[in-house]
Design a protein around this motif. Structure first.
Motif, PDB file in Angstrom:
ATOM      1  N   HIS A  17      17.529  15.263  25.349  1.00  8.43           N
ATOM      2  CA  HIS A  17      18.043  15.320  23.972  1.00  8.43           C
ATOM      3  C   HIS A  17      18.190  13.910  23.405  1.00  8.43           C
ATOM      4  O   HIS A  17      17.865  13.653  22.244  1.00  8.43           O
ATOM      5  N   ILE A  18      18.681  13.002  24.224  1.00  6.78           N
ATOM      6  CA  ILE A  18      18.888  11.629  23.779  1.00  6.78           C
ATOM      7  C   ILE A  18      17.549  10.946  23.502  1.00  6.78           C
ATOM      8  O   ILE A  18      17.389  10.263  22.489  1.00  6.78           O
ATOM      9  N   CYS A  19      16.583  11.130  24.392  1.00 11.66           N
ATOM     10  CA  CYS A  19      15.262  10.534  24.173  1.00 11.66           C
ATOM     11  C   CYS A  19      14.637  11.017  22.872  1.00 11.66           C
ATOM     12  O   CYS A  19      13.947  10.260  22.178  1.00 11.66           O
ATOM     13  N   ASN A  20      14.895  12.257  22.527  1.00 10.40           N
ATOM     14  CA  ASN A  20      14.319  12.842  21.316  1.00 10.40           C
ATOM     15  C   ASN A  20      15.050  12.433  20.041  1.00 10.40           C
ATOM     16  O   ASN A  20      14.620  12.803  18.940  1.00 10.40           O
ATOM     17  N   ASN A  21      16.154  11.700  20.187  1.00  6.45           N
ATOM     18  CA  ASN A  21      16.973  11.346  19.023  1.00  6.45           C
ATOM     19  C   ASN A  21      17.106   9.842  18.832  1.00  6.45           C
ATOM     20  O   ASN A  21      18.088   9.370  18.260  1.00  6.45           O
ATOM     21  N   GLN A  22      16.110   9.088  19.268  1.00  4.37           N
ATOM     22  CA  GLN A  22      16.191   7.640  19.129  1.00  4.37           C
ATOM     23  C   GLN A  22      16.314   7.217  17.667  1.00  4.37           C
ATOM     24  O   GLN A  22      17.085   6.304  17.330  1.00  4.37           O
ATOM     25  N   ILE A  23      15.601   7.867  16.779  1.00  7.63           N
ATOM     26  CA  ILE A  23      15.658   7.500  15.358  1.00  7.63           C
ATOM     27  C   ILE A  23      17.071   7.676  14.811  1.00  7.63           C
ATOM     28  O   ILE A  23      17.593   6.815  14.083  1.00  7.63           O
ATOM     29  N   ARG A  24      17.722   8.756  15.173  1.00 10.76           N
ATOM     30  CA  ARG A  24      19.104   8.981  14.727  1.00 10.76           C
ATOM     31  C   ARG A  24      20.031   7.903  15.262  1.00 10.76           C
ATOM     32  O   ARG A  24      20.934   7.427  14.556  1.00 10.76           O
ATOM     33  N   LEU A  25      19.816   7.492  16.499  1.00 11.03           N
ATOM     34  CA  LEU A  25      20.639   6.433  17.087  1.00 11.03           C
ATOM     35  C   LEU A  25      20.442   5.110  16.357  1.00 11.03           C
ATOM     36  O   LEU A  25      21.403   4.374  16.117  1.00 11.03           O
ATOM     37  N   VAL A  26      19.210   4.804  15.995  1.00  9.72           N
ATOM     38  CA  VAL A  26      18.926   3.587  15.225  1.00  9.72           C
ATOM     39  C   VAL A  26      19.621   3.639  13.875  1.00  9.72           C
ATOM     40  O   VAL A  26      20.253   2.662  13.435  1.00  9.72           O
ATOM     41  N   GLN A  27      19.528   4.766  13.204  1.00 11.04           N
ATOM     42  CA  GLN A  27      20.118   4.922  11.872  1.00 11.04           C
ATOM     43  C   GLN A  27      21.628   4.758  11.894  1.00 11.04           C
ATOM     44  O   GLN A  27      22.227   4.343  10.899  1.00 11.04           O
ATOM     45  N   ASN A  28      22.254   5.060  13.031  1.00  8.66           N
ATOM     46  CA  ASN A  28      23.713   4.990  13.134  1.00  8.66           C
ATOM     47  C   ASN A  28      24.192   3.802  13.963  1.00  8.66           C
ATOM     48  O   ASN A  28      25.337   3.772  14.409  1.00  8.66           O
ATOM     49  N   ASN A  29      23.314   2.812  14.142  1.00  8.74           N
ATOM     50  CA  ASN A  29      23.689   1.517  14.735  1.00  8.74           C
ATOM     51  C   ASN A  29      24.248   1.618  16.152  1.00  8.74           C
ATOM     52  O   ASN A  29      25.203   0.925  16.515  1.00  8.74           O
ATOM     53  N   PHE A  30      23.623   2.454  16.978  1.00  7.02           N
ATOM     54  CA  PHE A  30      24.054   2.594  18.359  1.00  7.02           C
ATOM     55  C   PHE A  30      23.468   1.496  19.235  1.00  7.02           C
ATOM     56  O   PHE A  30      22.412   0.942  18.960  1.00  7.02           O
ATOM     57  N   PHE A  31      24.178   1.252  20.340  1.00  2.83           N
ATOM     58  CA  PHE A  31      23.752   0.322  21.374  1.00  2.83           C
ATOM     59  C   PHE A  31      23.548   1.092  22.676  1.00  2.83           C
ATOM     60  O   PHE A  31      24.263   2.060  22.950  1.00  2.83           O
ATOM     61  N   LEU A  32      22.596   0.638  23.481  1.00  2.00           N
ATOM     62  CA  LEU A  32      22.320   1.247  24.781  1.00  2.00           C
ATOM     63  C   LEU A  32      22.670   0.251  25.884  1.00  2.00           C
ATOM     64  O   LEU A  32      22.266  -0.911  25.832  1.00  2.00           O
ATOM     65  N   CYS A  33      23.408   0.709  26.871  1.00  2.00           N
ATOM     66  CA  CYS A  33      23.797  -0.167  27.980  1.00  2.00           C
ATOM     67  C   CYS A  33      22.600  -0.466  28.866  1.00  2.00           C
ATOM     68  O   CYS A  33      21.851   0.436  29.264  1.00  2.00           O
ATOM     69  N   ILE A  34      22.422  -1.736  29.200  1.00  2.00           N
ATOM     70  CA  ILE A  34      21.340  -2.153  30.090  1.00  2.00           C
ATOM     71  C   ILE A  34      21.879  -2.731  31.396  1.00  2.00           C
ATOM     72  O   ILE A  34      21.114  -3.107  32.277  1.00  2.00           O
ATOM     73  N   ASN A  35      23.196  -2.795  31.513  1.00  2.00           N
ATOM     74  CA  ASN A  35      23.827  -3.343  32.709  1.00  2.00           C
ATOM     75  C   ASN A  35      23.669  -2.375  33.880  1.00  2.00           C
ATOM     76  O   ASN A  35      23.525  -1.174  33.673  1.00  2.00           O
ATOM     77  N   GLU A  36      23.707  -2.900  35.103  1.00  2.00           N
ATOM     78  CA  GLU A  36      23.680  -2.038  36.283  1.00  2.00           C
ATOM     79  C   GLU A  36      25.066  -1.516  36.628  1.00  2.00           C
ATOM     80  O   GLU A  36      25.206  -0.577  37.413  1.00  2.00           O
ATOM     81  N   ASP A  37      26.088  -2.121  36.042  1.00  2.21           N
ATOM     82  CA  ASP A  37      27.482  -1.706  36.252  1.00  2.21           C
ATOM     83  C   ASP A  37      27.933  -0.945  35.015  1.00  2.21           C
ATOM     84  O   ASP A  37      27.962  -1.492  33.916  1.00  2.21           O
ATOM     85  N   GLU A  38      28.303   0.317  35.181  1.00  2.00           N
ATOM     86  CA  GLU A  38      28.641   1.139  34.018  1.00  2.00           C
ATOM     87  C   GLU A  38      30.069   0.971  33.531  1.00  2.00           C
ATOM     88  O   GLU A  38      30.486   1.626  32.575  1.00  2.00           O
ATOM     89  N   TRP A  39      30.851   0.070  34.146  1.00  2.62           N
ATOM     90  CA  TRP A  39      32.265  -0.036  33.794  1.00  2.62           C
ATOM     91  C   TRP A  39      32.587  -1.294  32.998  1.00  2.62           C
ATOM     92  O   TRP A  39      33.723  -1.744  32.975  1.00  2.62           O
ATOM     93  N   HIS A  40      31.594  -1.858  32.335  1.00  2.00           N
ATOM     94  CA  HIS A  40      31.833  -2.958  31.402  1.00  2.00           C
ATOM     95  C   HIS A  40      31.786  -2.408  29.977  1.00  2.00           C
ATOM     96  O   HIS A  40      30.963  -1.533  29.670  1.00  2.00           O
ATOM     97  N   HIS A  41      32.640  -2.960  29.121  1.00  2.00           N
ATOM     98  CA  HIS A  41      32.778  -2.412  27.771  1.00  2.00           C
ATOM     99  C   HIS A  41      32.438  -3.402  26.663  1.00  2.00           C
ATOM    100  O   HIS A  41      32.394  -3.023  25.494  1.00  2.00           O
TER     101      HIS A  41
END
Length: 204
Positions: free
Chosen positions: A121-145
């Motif tokens: 679902h997320i892969c299919n909604n990249q355009i919506r994410l761009v339109q709403n100024n989302f960021f994607l985590c690229i870190n290997e540690d998921e507990w940084h904010h």
């Protein structure tokens, strides 16, 4: 022998240690964030119940949790986790954060079975994410904010192939949106809108 200079207060520190008003003001601000997040959690619950969002039962069963601390990278913070399920490797959480001196943020965090459930679902909604100024985590540690470049990249910086690759191959997915603290007057509506968008993003 201790360095006495490390124990001596500067003029600014001496003024602050004699002034209780600033610490009381800080406490008042944190209380307002708690109130804001409490209202937000109630609105989130209504959105889930009324919006036809088929979230797993164990995710919506948990009540909202608001917590705070004094030392995320040396600064105070408040977090709302709702909806939430932290079950070992299997995580579904929407984490809303107030970080003193920095920002408000809202993050969708998925791993384990929940990542498998919603990644397409997320892969299919990249355009919506761009339109709403989302960021994607690229870190290997998921507990940084934080939003430094070693932790998050704007979704608009990824082409379709690269975005899909990160979403599918990493052990977790974290999608975040942030708001400046000077947007405080409008933050309630902005966070509610972001949550609605997140739920539509993974709607089955």
């Amino acid at each position: 022998m201790n360095d006495i200079s490390k124990l001596t207060l500067s003029d600014e520190e001496q003024q602050l240690v004699n002034n209780s008003d600033w610490i009381l003001t800080k406490r008042n601000i944190i209380d307002k964030v708690y109130h804001l997040f409490g209202n937000l959690a109630a609105t989130m619950k209504i959105t889930i119940e009324d919006g036809g969002h088929q979230l797993p039962a164990e995710v919506i069963r948990a009540t909202a949790k608001i917590s705070n601390g004094e030392n995320y990278l040396k600064l105070p913070y408040v977090m709302l986790d709702y909806p939430r399920c932290f079950d070992g490797e299997n995580i579904f959480a929407v984490r809303t954060m107030f970080w003193w001196g920095n920002f408000f943020s809202m993050t969708l965090q998925l791993s384990g079975v929940y990542k498998k459930m919603f990644a397409e679902h997320i892969c299919n909604n990249q355009i919506r994410l761009v339109q709403n100024n989302f960021f994607l985590c690229i870190n290997e540690d998921e507990w940084h904010h934080h939003f430094e470049e070693n932790n998050y990249r704007s979704v608009k910086q990824f082409d379709e192939k690269e975005f899909s690759q990160v979403v599918r191959e990493k052990k977790f997915i974290k999608l975040s949106v942030k708001f400046a603290l000077n947007e405080w007057k409008n933050i309630s509506g902005a966070l509610e809108q972001s949550f609605t968008g997140m739920m539509e993003l993974i709607k089955t």
